[in-house]
Design an enzyme around this catalytic site. Structure first.
Site, PDB file in Angstrom:
ATOM      1  N   MET A  86       0.932  -1.245  -0.358  1.00 44.10           N
ATOM      2  CA  MET A  86      -0.283  -0.167  -0.352  1.00 44.10           C
ATOM      3  C   MET A  86       0.819   1.263  -0.126  1.00 44.10           C
ATOM      4  SD  MET A  86      -2.982  -1.093   2.726  1.00 44.10           S
ATOM      5  CE  MET A  86      -4.046   0.567   2.158  1.00 44.10           C
ATOM      6  N   HIS A  87      -0.356   2.291  -0.281  1.00 45.34           N
ATOM      7  CA  HIS A  87       0.414   3.609  -0.450  1.00 45.34           C
ATOM      8  C   HIS A  87       1.475   4.156  -1.152  1.00 45.34           C
ATOM      9  CE1 HIS A  87      -1.786   2.954   4.021  1.00 45.34           C
ATOM     10  NE2 HIS A  87      -0.919   1.865   3.808  1.00 45.34           N
TER      11      HIS A  87
ATOM     12  N   ASP B 169      -2.846  -5.073  -0.068  1.00 41.53           N
ATOM     13  CA  ASP B 169      -2.210  -6.072   0.577  1.00 41.53           C
ATOM     14  C   ASP B 169      -2.509  -6.692   1.417  1.00 41.53           C
ATOM     15  OD1 ASP B 169      -1.509  -3.900   1.803  1.00 41.53           O
ATOM     16  OD2 ASP B 169       0.462  -4.909   2.164  1.00 41.53           O
TER      17      ASP B 169
END
Length: 499
Positions: free
Chosen positions: A81-82, A240
């Site tokens: 992520m991110h 995820d």
């Protein structure tokens, strides 16, 4: 027999699963790639590495596949992520991707709080401004690399960029978008208000679709380079943690996931979009279309145990280290451990706090320290569970995966500390399994993700809380919680002496 592929784009490697209609893993391929860390606190990757290694992995999978390649029907993705990937008007990558574990953006987080307002940010995005999220990275590029920022026409998250390279189509989906600080989580749309407050062009945000929706098919070039058939359908996939939840059957209210890897995650299904946890835990859109999930993070969960082993017991394996665990009473003979080796995330977003052993005396043996470490990790995760409960969530069953599910005594400890039924799964493939399940559902194999989970996710063992142990832990837990407040100021004073 038909097959689907789940691609899990992790931080250190891409893991590819081939699964059949019975929920069996038929092949597993992993390809690693490096981190780029030019300065302290920086963490980047070359997005081209993700593409090259995924193509290599898919080609290896097809080469070793004994069946008819035309029976591989669908593919979906899970991803770290991110991360921030910036593309220009020709959809070329403008710079290395800045990853989730990059911490250069403290200033930008404070700018977000000042310009948007903490209350407004939590109301819209359900999450506080933390260095790991995508928006602070975007603002960092805008401030420090203005020429690159001016060339950017769209940003993508890591697995969305990989999917674009395999299909030629640009999309994002709700579960990953929720980790950007730019999504209105409840309304499931990019926040025009936040973009305007921070002077960000809304057009930088990619089109949004649901995790199970098809985003085209693989390109001719990808088919030629991998051996896959051009008819392989590609589905959006998920973050995820969202895919980990799907792959563990966390698909309805009352189901919770405890995942203990290097970090630890407690994730609980949420059917409402209006819960207010005041930023103490994360609140994201689920990969299941109608759902959400709350999530608490312990930064040094399994890492605390591996650190202890490498530092004090490097000559033994983990099984030997834990073999005497159940000989030590609850409370480790008066020894407590707080797992703040690298700061903490939930419920204390504190980069300065550090770990402690409290109550050491000369009578303590290595096995006491081991039990204290495991209890401290589990107590830290329990803090998030208690926040869930304090906000009215019901926790009926916890699915335990990762390192915490590999020792029966630790599983029983989780049941006693969380005071809930703990279950262990037959096959623990995590996010890759969830990605494959999204492809199976998208391909029409099942009428719902839950129907898919009924086939793919099987429980093999259940642990029930022991009432006497629960009562003892309920006395110990407040003492553990007190350690943070008592050591916070000391750690701030000690920070100047750290290397």
């Amino acid at each position: 027999m038909k097959y689907v592929i789940g691609v899990d784009l992790g931080t250190s490697a891409v893991k590819i699963l081939l699964m059949n209609q019975n929920g069996e893993v038929c092949q597993e391929v992993s390809k690693s790639y490096p981190l780029i860390q030019e300065k302290s606190g920086y963490s980047e990757q070359n997005p081209e590495e993700w593409v090259e290694k995924t193509i290599e992995g898919l080609a290896e999978l097809v080469k070793n596949f004994a069946g008819n390649v035309e029976d591989i029907e669908g593919m979906s993705f899970s991803g770290q992520m991110h991360g921030l990937v910036l593309l220009d008007d020709e959809h070329q990558v403008l710079r290395n991707a800045i990853l989730w574990n990059d911490t250069r953006t403290t200033k930008q987080c404070r700018d977000i709080e000042e310009q948007v307002g903490i209350d407004t940010l939590l109301k819209i995005t359900k999450n506080p401004a933390l260095e790991g999220f995508t928006l602070p990275k975007l603002l960092w590029v805008k401030e420090n690399e203005p020429t690159i920022y001016e060339k950017a026409t769209v940003f993508l998250l890591p697995k969305d960029y990989l999917r674009y390279r395999l299909t030629g189509l640009i999309h994002s989906e709700y579960s990953d978008a929720a980790g950007t600080l730019l999504l209105d989580v409840g309304e499931k749309k990019w926040s025009k208000e936040i973009c305007e407050l921070l002077n960000i062009d809304l057009d930088l945000c990619p089109p949004l679709i649901a995790s199970h929706e098809q985003t085209g098919a693989i390109t001719n070039e990808v088919a030629m380079n991998t051996g896959l058939n051009e008819s392989v359908k590609v589905f959006a996939g998920g973050a995820d943690n969202a895919c980990g939840a799907i792959g563990s059957g966390i698909l309805f209210e009352g189901k919770t996931l405890c995942s203990i890897g290097t970090s630890g995650v407690v994730l609980s299904y949420e059917e409402r979009s209006d819960q207010d946890f005041k930023g103490k835990v994360h609140y994201f859109n689920h990969g299941e279309e109608a759902g959400f999930y709350t999530m608490g993070v312990t930064l040094s969960a399994g890492y605390s145990l591996s650190w202890f082993k490498e530092t004090f017991a490097a000559d033994v394996d983990f099984d030997s280290l834990l073999k005497d665990l159940n000989e030590v009473p609850i409370g480790a003979n008066g020894l407590l451990f707080t797992p703040y080796l690298a700061g903490e995330r939930s419920p204390h977003a504190d980069s300065t706090i550090r770990a402690s052993f409290i109550g050491m005396d000369a009578a303590h043996e290595r096995k006491d320290f081991v039990r204290a470490v495991l209890e401290g990790i589990t107590f830290s995760l329990h803090e998030s569970i208690e926040i869930f409960r304090d906000n009215g969530k019901k926790i009926e069953t916890v699915v335990s995966i990762g390192g915490g599910a590999k020792n029966k005594h630790w599983l029983q400890m989780q049941a006693d500390i969380f005071n809930v039924e703990i279950v262990r799964l037959a096959s623990e493939q995590g996010p890759g399994m969830g990605a494959a399940m999204l492809a199976a559902y998208g391909s029409g194999w099942f009428t719902s993700l839950q129907a898919c989970a009924d086939t793919f996710v099987q429980v093999v063992e259940t642990y029930h809380p022991n009432p006497d142990n629960v009562a003892t832990y309920e006395k110990l837990f407040p003492i553990y919680q007190d350690v943070y407040s008592k050591t916070k100021d000391l750690n701030e004073q000690l920070s100047e002496f750290r290397r």
